[in-house]
Write a protein that holds these residues in place. Structure first.
Motif, short mmCIF file in Angstrom:
data_model
loop_
_atom_site.label_atom_id
_atom_site.label_comp_id
_atom_site.label_asym_id
_atom_site.label_seq_id
_atom_site.Cartn_x
_atom_site.Cartn_y
_atom_site.Cartn_z
N PHE A 399 22.03 10.82 35.33
CA PHE A 399 23.46 11.87 35.01
C PHE A 399 24.17 11.29 36.51
CE2 PHE A 399 25.84 15.44 37.08
CZ PHE A 399 26.25 15.79 35.83
N ASN A 400 25.68 11.14 35.91
CA ASN A 400 26.53 11.01 37.05
C ASN A 400 27.63 11.73 36.94
OD1 ASN A 400 25.99 8.14 38.76
ND2 ASN A 400 25.13 7.99 36.54
N THR A 401 28.21 12.30 38.08
CA THR A 401 29.23 13.40 37.89
C THR A 401 30.50 12.58 37.80
OG1 THR A 401 28.08 14.91 39.52
CG2 THR A 401 30.56 15.21 39.15
N LEU A 402 31.36 13.08 36.79
CA LEU A 402 32.89 12.36 36.52
C LEU A 402 33.93 13.05 37.33
CD1 LEU A 402 32.60 11.77 32.88
CD2 LEU A 402 32.15 10.10 34.72
N PRO A 403 34.90 12.64 37.86
CA PRO A 403 36.07 13.06 38.61
C PRO A 403 36.95 14.05 37.65
CG PRO A 403 36.57 10.87 38.31
CD PRO A 403 35.09 11.08 37.50
N PHE A 404 37.58 15.06 38.19
CA PHE A 404 38.54 15.88 37.56
C PHE A 404 39.84 15.00 38.01
CE2 PHE A 404 35.51 19.08 37.74
CZ PHE A 404 35.39 19.50 36.43
N ILE A 405 41.01 14.99 37.43
CA ILE A 405 42.39 14.62 37.69
C ILE A 405 42.61 14.71 39.11
CG2 ILE A 405 43.71 16.59 36.92
CD1 ILE A 405 44.60 12.73 36.54
N GLU A 406 42.48 15.85 39.63
CA GLU A 406 42.45 15.98 41.24
C GLU A 406 41.64 14.96 42.01
OE1 GLU A 406 43.69 19.78 39.07
OE2 GLU A 406 41.93 18.63 39.02
N ASP A 407 40.64 14.56 41.51
CA ASP A 407 39.80 13.69 42.33
C ASP A 407 39.88 12.18 42.41
OD1 ASP A 407 38.25 16.05 42.82
OD2 ASP A 407 37.16 15.74 40.99
N VAL A 408 40.99 11.70 41.16
CA VAL A 408 41.26 10.56 41.05
C VAL A 408 42.35 10.00 42.14
CG1 VAL A 408 41.99 8.75 39.23
CG2 VAL A 408 40.39 10.64 38.55
N ARG A 409 42.26 8.79 42.59
CA ARG A 409 43.15 8.16 43.47
C ARG A 409 43.76 7.31 42.76
NH1 ARG A 409 42.26 12.56 44.94
NH2 ARG A 409 41.66 13.12 46.95
N GLU A 410 45.13 7.18 42.23
CA GLU A 410 45.48 5.89 41.48
C GLU A 410 46.45 5.37 42.37
OE1 GLU A 410 45.19 4.99 38.56
OE2 GLU A 410 44.25 6.91 37.34
N PHE A 411 45.84 3.98 42.97
CA PHE A 411 46.65 3.26 43.78
C PHE A 411 47.13 1.95 42.90
CE2 PHE A 411 43.60 5.13 46.72
CZ PHE A 411 44.63 5.95 47.48
N GLN A 412 48.45 1.52 42.96
CA GLN A 412 49.00 0.51 42.10
C GLN A 412 48.85 -0.72 42.73
OE1 GLN A 412 52.66 1.78 40.61
NE2 GLN A 412 51.94 3.50 39.41
N PHE A 413 48.39 -1.78 42.55
CA PHE A 413 48.35 -2.97 43.21
C PHE A 413 48.56 -3.92 42.29
CE2 PHE A 413 45.27 -0.50 45.18
CZ PHE A 413 45.53 -0.46 46.69
N PRO A 414 49.60 -4.95 42.51
CA PRO A 414 50.14 -5.99 41.44
C PRO A 414 48.93 -6.87 41.14
CG PRO A 414 50.85 -6.57 43.69
CD PRO A 414 50.28 -5.12 43.68
N SER A 415 48.95 -7.47 39.97
CA SER A 415 47.71 -8.34 39.77
C SER A 415 48.01 -9.88 40.32
CB SER A 415 47.95 -8.72 38.12
OG SER A 415 47.05 -9.56 37.74
N PHE A 416 46.88 -10.22 40.66
CA PHE A 416 47.33 -11.79 41.11
C PHE A 416 47.96 -12.83 40.09
CE2 PHE A 416 43.61 -10.55 44.10
CZ PHE A 416 44.32 -10.67 45.37
N SER A 417 47.75 -12.60 39.01
CA SER A 417 48.24 -13.47 37.79
C SER A 417 49.72 -13.44 37.82
CB SER A 417 47.33 -13.07 36.62
OG SER A 417 47.70 -11.74 36.16
N ASN A 418 50.31 -12.31 38.25
CA ASN A 418 51.70 -11.98 38.27
C ASN A 418 52.52 -12.58 39.54
OD1 ASN A 418 51.51 -10.62 35.82
ND2 ASN A 418 51.24 -8.58 36.94
N PHE A 419 51.65 -13.11 40.49
CA PHE A 419 52.29 -13.97 41.52
C PHE A 419 52.99 -15.34 41.30
CE2 PHE A 419 49.44 -11.53 44.78
CZ PHE A 419 50.28 -10.46 44.79
N PRO A 420 54.11 -15.47 42.08
CA PRO A 420 54.48 -16.89 41.58
C PRO A 420 53.59 -17.96 41.78
CG PRO A 420 55.43 -16.13 43.65
CD PRO A 420 54.59 -14.84 43.08
N ALA A 421 53.88 -19.21 41.11
CA ALA A 421 53.02 -20.24 41.07
C ALA A 421 52.65 -20.81 42.78
CB ALA A 421 53.34 -21.47 40.35
N SER A 422 53.64 -20.59 43.55
CA SER A 422 53.56 -20.98 44.76
C SER A 422 52.39 -20.06 45.73
CB SER A 422 54.86 -21.19 45.73
OG SER A 422 55.50 -19.76 45.66
#
Length: 685
Positions: A399-422
């Motif tokens: 058994f593992n406890t699941l988070p409620f919406i107040e417990d979730v931390r949504e941090f947005q980070f860009p994907s490495f694949s979206n970076f320029p070729a350089s």
């Protein structure tokens, strides 16, 4: 409680083949005694050594034989003297017989055995099992093991064996190793025994269970599948964070001659009125208040009790979900294990059938749990089937406890694949990184896994236990350096690093690491701007404050680039990216329009524009930058042509063209269009 006490005999191999690992055995025994002094001060421990040149045990005196077996300490309650005794174990000079030593250990427990004792009895053997066992006078070696195991089983003695292998096994006789492994495995078949093989000192430190934690259920009740189907289950903790022992307040005010002083500290709190500081407010006149905006809202204990959610005790099935939909990073808190109520065959079959059906269909169960009556919170968690591979062990659930919406931390980070070729690694860099990861692999295919959780002690806790023991003997003792074995847990293996130095050098040479010039330039500009008005110390302090301030809300005049980078990197709200881009556009427009272009510090505007371009690429906002750059050029066209030409040339020299699809997939500008954007300087109309 008597049931929590333990009588334990440590049987240690000190023969010549074990000399290299004896320092680690001494640390392990010291750690065992230290933990018992903290958590189980009433436990009794005895030590038996084999492989010693001399012989000192009661069985030799009574019946003869059992040579080269020495009782270092008879059964006795743990104390500080025992710590000193195991820190310098004698080095043996002959090969010892571990079966003789086990018999001596069993004899110690039996002679000390009392019918009224309801606690645990345990023998722990530590050896490399390289020395052959002598043939018994009657029967075979297997018969001798069976007889010893029978005695252990009758007296309720559990048996643990830690076999040290690794480098110690190099050059050992394989036939002897196989025979000893066979004999030791017989114990696990015929008695309550466990055998563990370790390959390095770090694993040895965690192989012995130095602290016994009695299993306690956190829930006994029914798993409600539906109104007509309920399964009786017990729930235990499977894993829990081990924390530091509770430190108590200590008072030295008691007279040194008072032998019965407890040195306890009692803390009392008094609440006084704001209007009359000399008046003490009694408990019945106090009430809690909660801030709500600028005001404080008082809520009485009766009101608070009425507001509390009071669910009924129980575990209810809410439904099933695909296992792939419940990601590992959703798990919070500790892990519990659900088992069927012991002794109930129908419940055991029901749990097993449900677990195997879920496993076959790759499903997990979502359940709602209230562990005890009166509990104020509800836990929603996931049950994962745990199919047993042992016929004697029933299936269960994790058994593992699941988070409620107040417990979730949504941090947005860009994907490495979206970076320029350089910004993407080339083949050489990727190969260097692959080799580095392969070099530091803790589970190589040709060797045993390293730093397994079940064999790795917490170095922070172990260091604390050792310092506490040292402090108990020397009040002014300094904190000792980190032990070498514990250092191997917290740092890379120095032998491995030295052996693969070329891999590290290759990785280092493949990547150019340097100080960000913009941050350095911004800090330097702050110091130059303030140099005339303050001392060097004040300038340096101002620069440090400017560079360390990551919670920036506005883009200032002194460090606009650094302020923008701080704002766009904030992750406490997704709105900061848009705010940072808009404020930077306003700053650039203000620099370009407030005064004629040739009179302003044009490098500031260009630096800001360059920072805006980089930020829009990183955060995948190319359209905002492209539209703004076009607007800047259109607005400058309306002014003096010479000034506009200079601005245009500055853009070209900096390469501040449009963001193309190559640099950001969300851009609508083809690469050739972006390349042509600043190729030709506009002519005067």
């Amino acid at each position: 409680m008597a049931r929590n006490k333990e009588k334990m005999v440590m049987v240690l191999d000190v023969g010549p083949s074990m000399h290299a690992v004896l320092p680690e055995v001494e640390k392990l025994c010291t750690m065992l005694i230290e933990k018992k002094l903290i958590y189980h001060r009433a436990d009794e421990v005895g030590f038996v050594l084999f492989g010693t040149e001399e012989t000192d045990n009661e069985l030799t005196n009574e019946v003869g034989g059992y040579e080269h077996v020495t009782v270092l300490r008879n059964m006795k309650v743990v104390d500080g003297d025992l710590v000193d005794g195991v820190q310098q174990l004698p080095r043996g000079t002959v090969r010892g017989d571990y079966l003789d030593a086990i018999v001596v250990g069993v004899d110690m427990l039996i002679k000390d055995y009392k019918v009224s004792f309801k606690g645990r009895k345990r023998i722990c053997l530590i050896t490399n099992a390289q020395c052959p066992v002598k043939d018994p006078d009657e029967g075979t070696k297997e018969d001798q093991v069976s007889m010893i195991a029978k005695q252990m089983d009758e007296k309720g003695i559990s048996f643990e064996t830690i076999v040290v292998r690794g480098l110690l096994s190099v050059g050992a006789d394989k036939r002897t190793l196989e025979e000893n492994d066979h004999l030791l495995n017989l114990f696990s078949i015929k008695a309550s025994a466990k055998i563990v093989q370790v390959q390095n000192p770090c694993s040895l430190m965690g192989a012995l269970r130095t602290r016994h934690i009695s299993p306690v259920t956190i829930f006994r009740g029914e798993l409600e599948i539906s109104l007509k189907m309920k399964i009786k289950v017990w729930v235990y903790k499977k894993t829990a964070e081990e924390k530091f022992p509770t430190l108590k307040k200590y008072s030295d005010k008691a007279p040194p001659t008072d032998k019965f002083a407890t040195h306890d500290v009692k803390v009392d709190y008094e609440y006084q009125s704001v209007e009359d500081p000399d008046k003490v407010v009694p408990p019945e006149q106090r009430i809690k208040g909660y801030r709500y905006g600028p005001q404080v809202v008082p809520i009485s204990s009766a009101e608070w009790d009425a507001v509390k959610f009071k669910p009924e005790k129980g575990v209810k099935l809410l439904g099933f979900a695909d296992a792939s939909n419940v990601r590992r990073h959703y798990y919070v808190k500790d892990v519990n294990i659900f088992i069927a109520e012991p002794g109930d065959t129908r419940d055991t079959l029901a749990v097993s059938a449900l677990a195997r059906a879920m496993k076959e269909m790759n499903k997990v169960a979502i359940v709602r749990c209230v562990w005890r009556q009166g509990q104020q919170n509800v836990a929603v968690g996931v049950l994962t089937p745990n199919i047993s591979e042992n016929d004697n062990t029933a299936d269960s659930f994790y058994f593992n406890t699941l988070p409620f919406i107040e417990d979730v931390r949504e941090f947005q980070f860009p994907s490495f694949s979206n970076f320029p070729a350089s910004w993407q690694p080339n083949d050489k860099q990727q190969e260097a990184a692959d080799e580095l990861v392969k070099m530091l692999d803790l589970a190589p295919s040709s060797k045993d896994d390293v730093l397994l959780p079940e064999f790795t002690p917490n170095p922070i806790l172990e260091r604390f236990y050792r310092f506490l023991e040292l402090k108990s003997r020397e009040a002014d003792a300094a904190v000792p350096p980190l032990d070498g074995t514990l250092r191997r847990i917290t740092e890379p293996d120095p032998e491995l690093v030295a052996k693969n130095k070329y891999v590290l050098d290759k990785f280092r040479s493949s990547f150019e690491v340097k100080v960000n010039p913009k941050l350095k330039k911004s800090t330097q500009r702050v110091m130059e701007d303030n140099k005339a008005g303050g001392s060097d110390e004040e300038d340096e302090a101002l620069a440090v404050r400017s560079s360390d301030d990551t919670h920036v809300d506005e883009i200032g005049d002194s460090n606009p680039v650094q302020d923008f980078e701080a704002m766009i990197s904030r992750r406490d709200s997704p709105d900061w990216i848009g705010k940072a881009i808009q404020k930077m556009k306003n700053k650039i427009s203000g620099l370009l329009l407030s005064r004629p272009y040739q009179e302003i510090n044009n490098s500031t505007a260009l630096d800001c524009l360059e920072a805006l371009r980089k930020g829009c690429i990183m955060e995948q906002e190319p359209k905002q930058y492209n539209d703004f750059l076009r607007e800047c050029i259109d607005e400058n066209k309306l002014g003096d042509h010479n000034i506009f030409s200079r601005f245009y040339r500055d853009l070209a020299s900096k390469g501040l063209t449009l963001i193309s699809k190559t640099e950001a997939p969300d851009s609508e500008v083809p690469e050739d269009e972006a390349r042509r954007f600043l190729l030709k300087e506009p002519k005067e109309e």
